[in-house]
Design a protein around this motif. Structure first.
Motif, PDB file in Angstrom:
ATOM      1  N   SER A   1       5.748  14.668  12.323  1.00 12.55           N
ATOM      2  CA  SER A   1       4.922  14.616  11.115  1.00 12.55           C
ATOM      3  C   SER A   1       3.544  14.023  11.383  1.00 12.55           C
ATOM      4  O   SER A   1       3.322  13.302  12.357  1.00 12.55           O
ATOM      5  N   HIS A   2       2.637  14.322  10.456  1.00 12.54           N
ATOM      6  CA  HIS A   2       1.304  13.722  10.448  1.00 12.54           C
ATOM      7  C   HIS A   2       0.987  13.306   9.017  1.00 12.54           C
ATOM      8  O   HIS A   2       1.610  13.783   8.064  1.00 12.54           O
ATOM      9  N   ILE A   3       0.027  12.412   8.867  1.00 14.25           N
ATOM     10  CA  ILE A   3      -0.549  12.153   7.551  1.00 14.25           C
ATOM     11  C   ILE A   3      -2.048  12.411   7.644  1.00 14.25           C
ATOM     12  O   ILE A   3      -2.654  12.267   8.714  1.00 14.25           O
ATOM     13  N   ASN A   4      -2.627  12.813   6.528  1.00  9.98           N
ATOM     14  CA  ASN A   4      -4.068  12.986   6.432  1.00  9.98           C
ATOM     15  C   ASN A   4      -4.675  11.697   5.897  1.00  9.98           C
ATOM     16  O   ASN A   4      -4.100  11.045   5.019  1.00  9.98           O
ATOM     17  N   VAL A   5      -5.835  11.349   6.412  1.00  7.97           N
ATOM     18  CA  VAL A   5      -6.516  10.120   6.002  1.00  7.97           C
ATOM     19  C   VAL A   5      -7.954  10.467   5.630  1.00  7.97           C
ATOM     20  O   VAL A   5      -8.652  11.171   6.378  1.00  7.97           O
ATOM     21  N   GLY A   6      -8.396  10.012   4.472  1.00  9.78           N
ATOM     22  CA  GLY A   6      -9.788  10.192   4.076  1.00  9.78           C
ATOM     23  C   GLY A   6     -10.686   9.268   4.878  1.00  9.78           C
ATOM     24  O   GLY A   6     -10.425   8.066   4.986  1.00  9.78           O
ATOM     25  N   VAL A   7     -11.730   9.817   5.487  1.00 13.52           N
ATOM     26  CA  VAL A   7     -12.673   9.027   6.279  1.00 13.52           C
ATOM     27  C   VAL A   7     -14.087   9.253   5.754  1.00 13.52           C
ATOM     28  O   VAL A   7     -14.358  10.230   5.049  1.00 13.52           O
ATOM     29  N   GLN A   8     -14.968   8.371   6.119  1.00  9.40           N
ATOM     30  CA  GLN A   8     -16.370   8.480   5.715  1.00  9.40           C
ATOM     31  C   GLN A   8     -17.220   8.664   6.953  1.00  9.40           C
ATOM     32  O   GLN A   8     -17.243   7.801   7.836  1.00  9.40           O
ATOM     33  N   ILE A   9     -17.898   9.801   7.061  1.00  7.42           N
ATOM     34  CA  ILE A   9     -18.759  10.103   8.200  1.00  7.42           C
ATOM     35  C   ILE A   9     -20.202  10.018   7.716  1.00  7.42           C
ATOM     36  O   ILE A   9     -20.740  10.979   7.160  1.00  7.42           O
TER      37      ILE A   9
ATOM     38  N   LEU B   1     -12.346  -0.333  10.451  1.00  7.93           N
ATOM     39  CA  LEU B   1     -11.569  -0.898   9.357  1.00  7.93           C
ATOM     40  C   LEU B   1     -10.841  -2.181   9.759  1.00  7.93           C
ATOM     41  O   LEU B   1     -10.417  -2.333  10.908  1.00  7.93           O
ATOM     42  N   SER B   2     -10.675  -3.072   8.802  1.00  9.37           N
ATOM     43  CA  SER B   2      -9.943  -4.319   8.994  1.00  9.37           C
ATOM     44  C   SER B   2      -8.772  -4.364   8.026  1.00  9.37           C
ATOM     45  O   SER B   2      -8.771  -3.672   6.995  1.00  9.37           O
ATOM     46  N   PRO B   3      -7.748  -5.163   8.340  1.00 10.68           N
ATOM     47  CA  PRO B   3      -6.619  -5.300   7.417  1.00 10.68           C
ATOM     48  C   PRO B   3      -7.086  -5.630   6.001  1.00 10.68           C
ATOM     49  O   PRO B   3      -8.006  -6.419   5.802  1.00 10.68           O
ATOM     50  N   GLY B   4      -6.458  -4.984   5.038  1.00 11.18           N
ATOM     51  CA  GLY B   4      -6.853  -5.129   3.647  1.00 11.18           C
ATOM     52  C   GLY B   4      -7.679  -3.971   3.135  1.00 11.18           C
ATOM     53  O   GLY B   4      -7.851  -3.816   1.918  1.00 11.18           O
ATOM     54  N   ALA B   5      -8.195  -3.148   4.045  1.00  7.72           N
ATOM     55  CA  ALA B   5      -9.019  -2.002   3.642  1.00  7.72           C
ATOM     56  C   ALA B   5      -8.194  -1.014   2.822  1.00  7.72           C
ATOM     57  O   ALA B   5      -7.004  -0.794   3.078  1.00  7.72           O
ATOM     58  N   LYS B   6      -8.825  -0.430   1.813  1.00  6.60           N
ATOM     59  CA  LYS B   6      -8.179   0.568   0.963  1.00  6.60           C
ATOM     60  C   LYS B   6      -8.453   1.960   1.519  1.00  6.60           C
ATOM     61  O   LYS B   6      -9.583   2.274   1.897  1.00  6.60           O
ATOM     62  N   LEU B   7      -7.416   2.780   1.536  1.00  3.20           N
ATOM     63  CA  LEU B   7      -7.511   4.111   2.113  1.00  3.20           C
ATOM     64  C   LEU B   7      -6.972   5.158   1.145  1.00  3.20           C
ATOM     65  O   LEU B   7      -6.180   4.847   0.249  1.00  3.20           O
ATOM     66  N   SER B   8      -7.405   6.386   1.354  1.00  2.00           N
ATOM     67  CA  SER B   8      -6.826   7.532   0.680  1.00  2.00           C
ATOM     68  C   SER B   8      -6.011   8.286   1.728  1.00  2.00           C
ATOM     69  O   SER B   8      -6.553   8.707   2.758  1.00  2.00           O
ATOM     70  N   ILE B   9      -4.709   8.415   1.494  1.00  2.00           N
ATOM     71  CA  ILE B   9      -3.834   9.038   2.479  1.00  2.00           C
ATOM     72  C   ILE B   9      -2.955  10.083   1.798  1.00  2.00           C
ATOM     73  O   ILE B   9      -2.776  10.083   0.585  1.00  2.00           O
ATOM     74  N   SER B  10      -2.405  10.972   2.608  1.00  2.00           N
ATOM     75  CA  SER B  10      -1.482  11.972   2.086  1.00  2.00           C
ATOM     76  C   SER B  10      -0.057  11.578   2.435  1.00  2.00           C
ATOM     77  O   SER B  10       0.194  10.761   3.323  1.00  2.00           O
ATOM     78  N   THR B  11       0.885  12.185   1.741  1.00  2.00           N
ATOM     79  CA  THR B  11       2.272  12.104   2.173  1.00  2.00           C
ATOM     80  C   THR B  11       2.409  12.927   3.453  1.00  2.00           C
ATOM     81  O   THR B  11       1.546  13.750   3.768  1.00  2.00           O
ATOM     82  N   PRO B  12       3.471  12.718   4.217  1.00  2.00           N
ATOM     83  CA  PRO B  12       3.587  13.416   5.510  1.00  2.00           C
ATOM     84  C   PRO B  12       3.712  14.934   5.371  1.00  2.00           C
ATOM     85  O   PRO B  12       4.367  15.445   4.466  1.00  2.00           O
TER      86      PRO B  12
ATOM     87  N   GLU C   1     -22.807   9.645   5.196  1.00  2.00           N
ATOM     88  CA  GLU C   1     -22.781   9.813   3.744  1.00  2.00           C
ATOM     89  C   GLU C   1     -21.734  10.831   3.290  1.00  2.00           C
ATOM     90  O   GLU C   1     -21.582  11.085   2.100  1.00  2.00           O
ATOM     91  N   ARG C   2     -21.005  11.398   4.235  1.00  2.00           N
ATOM     92  CA  ARG C   2     -20.113  12.518   3.932  1.00  2.00           C
ATOM     93  C   ARG C   2     -18.654  12.096   4.002  1.00  2.00           C
ATOM     94  O   ARG C   2     -18.206  11.493   4.983  1.00  2.00           O
ATOM     95  N   ALA C   3     -17.889  12.442   2.978  1.00  2.00           N
ATOM     96  CA  ALA C   3     -16.444  12.211   2.987  1.00  2.00           C
ATOM     97  C   ALA C   3     -15.773  13.342   3.753  1.00  2.00           C
ATOM     98  O   ALA C   3     -16.166  14.506   3.657  1.00  2.00           O
ATOM     99  N   ASP C   4     -14.748  13.013   4.526  1.00  2.00           N
ATOM    100  CA  ASP C   4     -14.051  14.012   5.320  1.00  2.00           C
ATOM    101  C   ASP C   4     -12.587  13.604   5.440  1.00  2.00           C
ATOM    102  O   ASP C   4     -12.181  12.561   4.922  1.00  2.00           O
ATOM    103  N   VAL C   5     -11.816  14.416   6.147  1.00  2.00           N
ATOM    104  CA  VAL C   5     -10.387  14.159   6.307  1.00  2.00           C
ATOM    105  C   VAL C   5     -10.015  14.316   7.776  1.00  2.00           C
ATOM    106  O   VAL C   5     -10.502  15.219   8.459  1.00  2.00           O
ATOM    107  N   ARG C   6      -9.151  13.430   8.260  1.00  2.00           N
ATOM    108  CA  ARG C   6      -8.610  13.541   9.605  1.00  2.00           C
ATOM    109  C   ARG C   6      -7.083  13.465   9.528  1.00  2.00           C
ATOM    110  O   ARG C   6      -6.530  12.795   8.665  1.00  2.00           O
ATOM    111  N   SER C   7      -6.421  14.161  10.454  1.00  2.00           N
ATOM    112  CA  SER C   7      -4.959  14.147  10.524  1.00  2.00           C
ATOM    113  C   SER C   7      -4.510  13.353  11.744  1.00  2.00           C
ATOM    114  O   SER C   7      -5.069  13.527  12.833  1.00  2.00           O
ATOM    115  N   TYR C   8      -3.505  12.501  11.554  1.00  2.00           N
ATOM    116  CA  TYR C   8      -2.985  11.679  12.645  1.00  2.00           C
ATOM    117  C   TYR C   8      -1.466  11.737  12.642  1.00  2.00           C
ATOM    118  O   TYR C   8      -0.827  11.639  11.587  1.00  2.00           O
TER     119      TYR C   8
END
Length: 324
Positions: free
Chosen positions: A40-48, A88-99, A50-57
């Motif tokens: 499985s992978h999850i998608n994570v919202g990232v900021q590049i 990112l440091s612990p405590g950071a808020k993220l937008s993630i997908s389910t697997p 000024e642009r919002a994007d998505v990466r899969s890990y």
């Protein structure tokens, strides 16, 4: 089969360096925890910028405690995703997908051969743990540049013991794919995750073995190629356009940013939907996909714009779009 993923909020609980350039992230999702399956992978919202994007890990381990774990390699030619994650440091808020899962592990086979290269160990590690838990017959081959680059090797050794074999470039060790595949029991499956060169070598060896195509499973990551990543020009005569593809962007992203209507899906060089025709090139096309065969890549008629690049020159392509 991959299920429909859903987006939700998450909190980064901890980070830990596995190697000098691979970091493990533990993320706690809000709401109901959806357990990942091996591969499985999850998608994570990232900021590049000024642009919002998505990466899969790829998800690391069974995550039985309700935390998603992913490993992110910091890349010198990053398009921005790994640099953002490493900021990112612990405590950071993220937008993630389910697997989701495009690299399913099938249970009940007579034997398994798992092959990983570099950061490709992340799904292979999880598969190895699942197979060990199921009492399956399997072996793991893990290739890396040096011992310090081997993420998760010690943890995996605890679970699988001598079924793990490591191959280090610095020691001159190489995986003999033909021999390893010949050892695999009839009906056994080969799972591969690693750089494009490893995947292509595995596909050729599997073809030589005469084994069924559907018993070879693989996953790729589109940042690996035969040539260093560099900027190049791309021309589209029918649109009257000439664009520069910078090192930290793909051709697909550059075309989309310029208003060219593109069709795409995986953005990993696997589905072929974003492929365009090559009219001419003054450089070398670095085919980084696993969609086209070796013969098709040698013909140089098309390329997957989501991952493939040009080294040492420019490229002229064609697209069916009549207007930008």
């Amino acid at each position: 089969m991959s299920k429909q993923v859903e987006w939700r909020k998450g909190t980064l609980r901890s980070v830990r360096d596995l190697t000098p350039d691979i970091r493990l992230f533990e993320i706690e999702p809000e709401g109901e925890f959806v357990a990942p399956t091996p591969g499985s992978h999850i998608n994570v919202g990232v900021q590049i910028g000024e642009r919002a994007d998505v990466r899969s890990y790829s998800v690391v381990g069974p995550c039985a405690d309700g935390l998603y774990r992913i490993a992110v390699k910091r890349l010198p030619d990053s398009r921005g995703g790994s640099l953002y994650m490493w900021s990112l440091s612990p405590g950071a808020k993220l937008s993630i997908s389910t697997p989701g899962n495009h690299f399913d592990l099938s249970l009940g086979r007579p034997e398994y051969l798992l092959l990983a290269g570099g950061i490709g160990i992340t799904p292979i590690y999880t598969m190895a743990l699942a197979l060990a838990h199921a009492g399956a017959n399997f072996r793991v081959l893990y290739a890396c540049r040096s011992r310090q680059d081997m993420a998760l090797a010690d943890e995996m050794r605890e679970y699988v013991g001598e079924r793990l074999q490591m191959f280090l470039d610095e020691g001159g060790a190489r995986v003999d794919l033909d021999t390893e595949i010949a050892r695999l029991a009839p009906g056994g499956e080969l799972y591969v995750c690693g750089p494009i060169g490893m995947l292509e070598a595995a596909k050729r060896a599997w073809q030589r073995s005469g084994r069924p195509v559907d018993q070879l499973r693989f996953e790729t990551f589109g940042n690996s190629g035969r040539f260093a990543t560099e900027a190049f020009h791309v021309r589209i005569p029918r649109l009257g356009m000439e664009l520069v593809v910078p090192p930290n962007k793909t051709m697909l992203e550059t075309l989309e940013a310029a208003g060219v209507s593109m069709i795409s899906d995986c953005r990993r060089g696997e589905c072929g939907l974003c492929a365009l025709y090559i009219i001419e090139t003054t450089g070398t096309v670095d085919h980084r996909d696993v969609f086209f065969s070796d013969e098709e890549k040698a013909e140089n008629r098309k390329l997957c714009t989501c991952v493939s690049r040009v080294a040492g020159g420019d490229i002229t392509i064609d697209t069916a779009d009549r207007a930008a």
